[in-house]
Scaffold this motif. Structure first.
Motif, PDB file in Angstrom:
ATOM      1  N   GLU A  20     -31.347  24.888 -14.219  1.00 52.83           N
ATOM      2  CA  GLU A  20     -31.312  23.542 -14.792  1.00 52.83           C
ATOM      3  C   GLU A  20     -32.539  23.267 -15.651  1.00 52.83           C
ATOM      4  O   GLU A  20     -32.471  22.497 -16.617  1.00 52.83           O
ATOM      5  CB  GLU A  20     -31.224  22.498 -13.676  1.00 52.83           C
ATOM      6  CG  GLU A  20     -29.904  22.495 -12.927  1.00 52.83           C
ATOM      7  CD  GLU A  20     -29.943  21.592 -11.697  1.00 52.83           C
ATOM      8  OE1 GLU A  20     -31.005  20.960 -11.452  1.00 52.83           O
ATOM      9  OE2 GLU A  20     -28.926  21.519 -10.994  1.00 52.83           O
ATOM     10  N   HIS A  21     -33.656  23.893 -15.307  1.00 50.39           N
ATOM     11  CA  HIS A  21     -34.906  23.635 -16.029  1.00 50.39           C
ATOM     12  C   HIS A  21     -35.354  24.828 -16.879  1.00 50.39           C
ATOM     13  O   HIS A  21     -36.477  24.845 -17.391  1.00 50.39           O
ATOM     14  CB  HIS A  21     -36.002  23.267 -15.026  1.00 50.39           C
ATOM     15  CG  HIS A  21     -35.691  22.008 -14.266  1.00 50.39           C
ATOM     16  ND1 HIS A  21     -35.705  20.760 -14.830  1.00 50.39           N
ATOM     17  CD2 HIS A  21     -35.307  21.825 -12.965  1.00 50.39           C
ATOM     18  CE1 HIS A  21     -35.380  19.852 -13.927  1.00 50.39           C
ATOM     19  NE2 HIS A  21     -35.128  20.468 -12.793  1.00 50.39           N
ATOM     20  N   ALA A  22     -34.471  25.800 -17.018  1.00 48.56           N
ATOM     21  CA  ALA A  22     -34.715  26.970 -17.883  1.00 48.56           C
ATOM     22  C   ALA A  22     -35.986  27.725 -17.503  1.00 48.56           C
ATOM     23  O   ALA A  22     -36.754  28.165 -18.367  1.00 48.56           O
ATOM     24  CB  ALA A  22     -34.764  26.544 -19.354  1.00 48.56           C
ATOM     25  N   HIS A  23     -36.208  27.883 -16.208  1.00 51.78           N
ATOM     26  CA  HIS A  23     -37.350  28.656 -15.719  1.00 51.78           C
ATOM     27  C   HIS A  23     -36.869  29.996 -15.161  1.00 51.78           C
ATOM     28  O   HIS A  23     -35.875  30.056 -14.434  1.00 51.78           O
ATOM     29  CB  HIS A  23     -38.102  27.883 -14.630  1.00 51.78           C
ATOM     30  CG  HIS A  23     -38.809  26.683 -15.142  1.00 51.78           C
ATOM     31  ND1 HIS A  23     -38.896  25.487 -14.441  1.00 51.78           N
ATOM     32  CD2 HIS A  23     -39.489  26.470 -16.309  1.00 51.78           C
ATOM     33  CE1 HIS A  23     -39.592  24.614 -15.149  1.00 51.78           C
ATOM     34  NE2 HIS A  23     -39.966  25.180 -16.277  1.00 51.78           N
ATOM     35  N   SER A  24     -37.581  31.032 -15.494  1.00 50.32           N
ATOM     36  CA  SER A  24     -37.200  32.384 -15.076  1.00 50.32           C
ATOM     37  C   SER A  24     -37.606  32.657 -13.638  1.00 50.32           C
ATOM     38  O   SER A  24     -38.570  32.087 -13.132  1.00 50.32           O
ATOM     39  CB  SER A  24     -37.854  33.421 -15.991  1.00 50.32           C
ATOM     40  OG  SER A  24     -37.458  33.221 -17.321  1.00 50.32           O
ATOM     41  N   LEU A  25     -36.861  33.593 -13.026  1.00 48.68           N
ATOM     42  CA  LEU A  25     -37.135  33.987 -11.653  1.00 48.68           C
ATOM     43  C   LEU A  25     -37.212  35.502 -11.544  1.00 48.68           C
ATOM     44  O   LEU A  25     -36.562  36.223 -12.299  1.00 48.68           O
ATOM     45  CB  LEU A  25     -36.020  33.498 -10.718  1.00 48.68           C
ATOM     46  CG  LEU A  25     -35.758  31.992 -10.659  1.00 48.68           C
ATOM     47  CD1 LEU A  25     -34.537  31.710  -9.793  1.00 48.68           C
ATOM     48  CD2 LEU A  25     -36.983  31.256 -10.123  1.00 48.68           C
ATOM     49  N   VAL A  26     -38.012  35.961 -10.593  1.00 43.40           N
ATOM     50  CA  VAL A  26     -38.036  37.369 -10.185  1.00 43.40           C
ATOM     51  C   VAL A  26     -37.666  37.400  -8.707  1.00 43.40           C
ATOM     52  O   VAL A  26     -38.193  36.621  -7.913  1.00 43.40           O
ATOM     53  CB  VAL A  26     -39.425  38.012 -10.395  1.00 43.40           C
ATOM     54  CG1 VAL A  26     -39.490  39.380  -9.724  1.00 43.40           C
ATOM     55  CG2 VAL A  26     -39.727  38.146 -11.884  1.00 43.40           C
ATOM     56  N   PHE A  27     -36.730  38.270  -8.358  1.00 49.07           N
ATOM     57  CA  PHE A  27     -36.248  38.380  -6.982  1.00 49.07           C
ATOM     58  C   PHE A  27     -36.805  39.647  -6.345  1.00 49.07           C
ATOM     59  O   PHE A  27     -36.654  40.740  -6.884  1.00 49.07           O
ATOM     60  CB  PHE A  27     -34.722  38.431  -6.962  1.00 49.07           C
ATOM     61  CG  PHE A  27     -34.067  37.303  -7.706  1.00 49.07           C
ATOM     62  CD1 PHE A  27     -33.982  36.043  -7.151  1.00 49.07           C
ATOM     63  CD2 PHE A  27     -33.550  37.507  -8.988  1.00 49.07           C
ATOM     64  CE1 PHE A  27     -33.388  34.995  -7.836  1.00 49.07           C
ATOM     65  CE2 PHE A  27     -32.941  36.475  -9.685  1.00 49.07           C
ATOM     66  CZ  PHE A  27     -32.863  35.204  -9.112  1.00 49.07           C
ATOM     67  N   GLU A  28     -37.445  39.494  -5.184  1.00 44.13           N
ATOM     68  CA  GLU A  28     -38.081  40.629  -4.523  1.00 44.13           C
ATOM     69  C   GLU A  28     -37.337  41.027  -3.249  1.00 44.13           C
ATOM     70  O   GLU A  28     -37.302  40.263  -2.283  1.00 44.13           O
ATOM     71  CB  GLU A  28     -39.526  40.293  -4.186  1.00 44.13           C
ATOM     72  CG  GLU A  28     -40.400  40.078  -5.407  1.00 44.13           C
ATOM     73  CD  GLU A  28     -41.820  39.747  -5.003  1.00 44.13           C
ATOM     74  OE1 GLU A  28     -42.610  40.689  -4.809  1.00 44.13           O
ATOM     75  OE2 GLU A  28     -42.127  38.552  -4.872  1.00 44.13           O
ATOM     76  N   GLY A  29     -36.752  42.215  -3.278  1.00 46.03           N
ATOM     77  CA  GLY A  29     -36.208  42.801  -2.073  1.00 46.03           C
ATOM     78  C   GLY A  29     -37.288  43.641  -1.421  1.00 46.03           C
ATOM     79  O   GLY A  29     -38.440  43.617  -1.847  1.00 46.03           O
ATOM     80  N   HIS A  30     -36.941  44.420  -0.396  1.00 46.69           N
ATOM     81  CA  HIS A  30     -37.975  45.216   0.265  1.00 46.69           C
ATOM     82  C   HIS A  30     -38.207  46.556  -0.418  1.00 46.69           C
ATOM     83  O   HIS A  30     -39.229  47.195  -0.195  1.00 46.69           O
ATOM     84  CB  HIS A  30     -37.621  45.443   1.742  1.00 46.69           C
ATOM     85  CG  HIS A  30     -36.546  46.439   1.975  1.00 46.69           C
ATOM     86  ND1 HIS A  30     -35.200  46.114   1.927  1.00 46.69           N
ATOM     87  CD2 HIS A  30     -36.588  47.772   2.246  1.00 46.69           C
ATOM     88  CE1 HIS A  30     -34.490  47.193   2.171  1.00 46.69           C
ATOM     89  NE2 HIS A  30     -35.301  48.211   2.354  1.00 46.69           N
ATOM     90  N   HIS A  31     -37.254  46.992  -1.289  1.00 44.74           N
ATOM     91  CA  HIS A  31     -37.410  48.298  -1.921  1.00 44.74           C
ATOM     92  C   HIS A  31     -37.472  48.243  -3.437  1.00 44.74           C
ATOM     93  O   HIS A  31     -37.876  49.207  -4.081  1.00 44.74           O
ATOM     94  CB  HIS A  31     -36.269  49.236  -1.495  1.00 44.74           C
ATOM     95  CG  HIS A  31     -34.936  48.841  -2.034  1.00 44.74           C
ATOM     96  ND1 HIS A  31     -34.185  47.818  -1.489  1.00 44.74           N
ATOM     97  CD2 HIS A  31     -34.211  49.319  -3.080  1.00 44.74           C
ATOM     98  CE1 HIS A  31     -33.061  47.689  -2.169  1.00 44.74           C
ATOM     99  NE2 HIS A  31     -33.060  48.574  -3.137  1.00 44.74           N
TER     100      HIS A  31
END
Length: 258
Positions: free
Chosen positions: A96-107
């Motif tokens: 909604e606010h056009a902000h990027s994300l990084v998703f961290e798994g364990h590997h």
């Protein structure tokens, strides 16, 4: 007090601004091991962000992802991923606010915008490879932590929006997003329980805002001389700068090395 175990943050604590371990810190860790005290990494980083440092230090135990994924001598002993429904809500809010994300798994980790300059600036500061674009990664893997890339003035857009999550800023373009109640202290307690050690038998070193709970969770909490000013009141002792023998001087203060 006879300390049995020592927990060390990485950035600004074990490594300097060039992401290098000072030689005196390296030697201090090796001496600590010779004295029979176990060194453990305790970091907001995911495991794949510090394997090379762990190998250099000959350390195989760590509290990673701000307490969300804990390994002792190569064996996973505790993990706390973010609830999938909370991840979904946060993803929608960021969109909604056009902000990027990084998703961290364990590997491994991924991003939903590999061209965002905020993301590139923050992740590059860790001296690691940039994440690959994989928008659906969070739907396929357990996510232990999210990087939210936004300016400080945009933080109120997220505060309290997903009650199960909390945020900690670690870079001028990035925040850690993790489960509410999760912290390095939680991971440390899980390890101490496995080892049948008391908090009083542990010490910890840190320099950042995500180290507050950790310094309070052990018998001796040591802040680096280069620490964030808001962390220092949580410390039992303030050692010197990471580049001025901070680790060695702190261990000497604790009576653990000569």
């Amino acid at each position: 007090m006879s300390y049995k175990i020592a927990f060390f943050d990485i950035d600004g604590t074990l490594v300097n601004e060039d992401k290098q371990i000072p030689q005196d810190a390296l030697e201090a860790i090796f001496e600590l091991k010779e004295k029979g005290v176990e060194p453990v990494i305790a970091t907001g980083r995911a495991p794949y962000f510090f394997h090379h440092l762990a190998e250099q230090l000959h350390i195989n135990s760590y509290v990673s992802l701000n307490g969300g994924y804990v390994v002792y001598q190569g064996e996973v002993i505790y993990k706390r991923p973010i609830e999938r429904s909370d991840v979904e809500c946060f993803v929608k809010r960021a969109a909604e606010h056009a902000h990027s994300l990084v998703f961290e798994g364990h590997h491994t980790f991924s991003t939903n915008n590999d061209q965002d300059p905020f993301m590139i600036d923050a992740v590059s500061s860790l001296k690691v490879e940039l994440p690959l674009l994989h928008e659906a990664f969070w739907q396929e893997e357990d996510i232990y932590q999210i990087f939210l890339h936004c300016k400080e003035e945009d933080e109120p857009l997220y505060e309290g929006h997903v009650p199960g999550l909390r945020m900690i800023r670690w870079h001028h373009t990035a925040l850690d997003v993790l489960p509410k109640g999760s912290s390095k202290a939680e991971g440390i307690h899980a390890m101490l329980d496995i080892l049948k050690l008391t908090p009083e038998e542990a010490i910890a070193f840190g320099d950042g805002l995500n180290d507050m709970e950790m310094l309070n969770a052990v018998g001796l909490g040591i802040a680096m001389g280069n620490s964030h000013e808001d962390l220092k009141p949580y410390a039992d002792y303030i050692t010197t700068h990471v580049n001025e023998g901070g680790i060695a001087n702190g261990l000497r203060y604790a009576g653990l090395i000569e």
